[in-house]
Design an enzyme around this catalytic site. Structure first.
Site, PDB file in Angstrom:
ATOM      1  N   LYS A   1       0.646  -1.240  -0.018  1.00  0.00           N
ATOM      2  CA  LYS A   1       0.187   0.550   0.166  1.00  0.00           C
ATOM      3  C   LYS A   1       0.901   0.769   0.058  1.00  0.00           C
ATOM      4  CE  LYS A   1      -4.663   0.580   0.399  1.00  0.00           C
ATOM      5  NZ  LYS A   1      -5.637   0.166  -0.532  1.00  0.00           N
TER       6      LYS A   1
ATOM      7  N   VAL B   1     -17.526   3.705  -3.233  1.00  0.00           N
ATOM      8  CA  VAL B   1     -18.295   2.345  -3.641  1.00  0.00           C
ATOM      9  C   VAL B   1     -19.762   2.670  -3.285  1.00  0.00           C
ATOM     10  CG1 VAL B   1     -17.700   0.450  -2.315  1.00  0.00           C
ATOM     11  CG2 VAL B   1     -15.678   1.637  -3.393  1.00  0.00           C
TER      12      VAL B   1
ATOM     13  N   HIS C   1     -21.955   4.440  -3.013  1.00  0.00           N
ATOM     14  CA  HIS C   1     -22.776   4.936  -3.262  1.00  0.00           C
ATOM     15  C   HIS C   1     -23.306   3.637  -4.815  1.00  0.00           C
ATOM     16  CE1 HIS C   1     -20.502   5.983  -7.275  1.00  0.00           C
ATOM     17  NE2 HIS C   1     -21.498   5.696  -8.123  1.00  0.00           N
TER      18      HIS C   1
END
Length: 370
Positions: free
Chosen positions: A88, A192, A194
């Site tokens: 990450k 994400v 919605h």
């Protein structure tokens, strides 16, 4: 000595953070780039994980976030059945102020310098258009636009995977894999959230939402005026009659304050690192709340971007993301059999896959040496 033991180096080398293989601090003075790339594990393959662009309160907080998120990616990729490790990156600063083409290109050069050990993608604060820019400097950027050979918005399958996790949770708890008639609270209806609302409404759920951004709320309400709105997350988690709570914003949503206040019977959402600290998973179990581990159910996005490495095929990705339903049920069954919370069961399964991969590599190396 005390400063050294309590400082950044101590954080980087702490084995309880999972024994990260490599942490790279990146700085480009010309563009203002300050970034951290954390590679947790390459046992299963190159470390894949998104780039978060966020205004952290301190550099130390940014490092800790990169460490936690990268470890989560190792577990997520392992349970998603991908031959990829976990990494990450975080870019430090307000993206609305700091983001520029020059900065993204500089970041791309740092990713390229790792020679494929780290493969990046979108995360909070970064978008498909940003990955198109980053990819101008590195082969190891996914989540690009279809016009540039990418898969486009990975939020689509992230939401689909979370929905599969919810269906599995409903199957486990109520004996029926549907959300019809259930009341579901979604905290965060951005990239994400919605999409998740769409799946829930199509399945017949009653939906309550909240978000710190008015424009995100408005986007949902303009299309679905039947959706209810809570004033904030504190009000949302206390909503009467909730069946499922879906944290879909930043991490740490499940903590010592929120867990006792939850009215929902299930927690299943898209946010990464939902458990604020070790022990929260037991607090949820003690309250009889079923927790679908975040890195299991939100793996649809990483499945999507990983497929770019092989030539993107949406139907192939969606078929893989559909299996999140079965994986979630497997984890619930393992948790019940072992008498542990689902989060601990998921960890055990992921750790075993990574350990098996390391053992296979070591055996192969020994055989070659002989």
């Amino acid at each position: 000595m005390t400063e050294m033991t309590d400082g950044v180096l101590h954080t980087l080398f702490r084995t309880e953070q999972g024994g990260h293989e490599q942490v790279v601090l990146c700085q480009d003075r010309a563009s203002g780039l300050k970034a951290v790339i954390a590679i947790h594990s390459t046992a299963l393959g190159p470390a894949l994980g998104g780039t978060r662009f966020h205004a952290y309160a301190s550099d130390e907080e940014a490092v800790l976030d990169a460490l936690n998120l990268s470890r989560g990616m190792s577990y997520k990729n392992a349970l998603a059945g991908l031959d990829l490790g976990g990494g990450k990156a975080v870019i430090i600063g307000d993206p609305d102020v700091l983001k520029s083409e020059e900065l993204l290109l500089a970041y791309g050069r740092f990713v390229e310098s790792l020679g494929g050990r780290y493969v990046t993608a979108c995360d909070v604060g970064t978008y498909v258009a940003d990955m198109d820019v980053v990819a101008r400097e590195t082969r190891w950027a996914t989540g690009r636009s279809p016009e540039n050979g990418g898969a486009g918005d990975s939020s689509v399958l992230t939401a689909f995977g979370v929905f599969q996790g919810m269906r599995a949770s409903a199957q486990h708890l109520w004996g029926d894999p549907t959300l019809r008639g259930r009341k579901v609270a979604v905290a965060g209806v951005g990239k994400v959230g919605h999409y998740l609302v769409e799946h829930l409404l199509e399945d017949g759920a009653e939906v309550v939402i909240t978000d710190v951004r008015e424009e995100s709320l408005r986007r949902v309400l303009d299309k679905h005026p039947q959706v209810s709105v809570a004033a904030d997350t504190n009000a949302l988690i206390r909503t009467e009659g909730l069946d499922i709570y879906a944290p879909c914003a930043l991490g740490g949503a499940l903590n010592d304050e929120s867990v006792p206040a939850l009215t929902a019977k299930v927690v299943c959402g898209a946010a990464n690192n939902q458990l604020a600290h070790p022990g929260v998973e037991k607090d949820l179990a003690d309250r009889g709340i079923l927790y679908a581990p975040d890195y299991v159910v939100n793996a649809g996005g990483v499945i999507q971007v990983a497929d770019e490495l092989h030539g993107f095929d949406f139907d192939r990705c969606k078929a893989k993301a559909t299996k999140i339903f079965d994986t979630t049920l497997e984890i619930f069954a393992r948790a019940k059999a072992d008498g542990i919370p689902p989060a601990a069961a998921a960890d055990r399964i992921a750790e075993q896959r990574m350990a098996d991969a390391r053992a296979a590599k070591a055996a192969k190396g020994l055989s070659a040496a002989l």
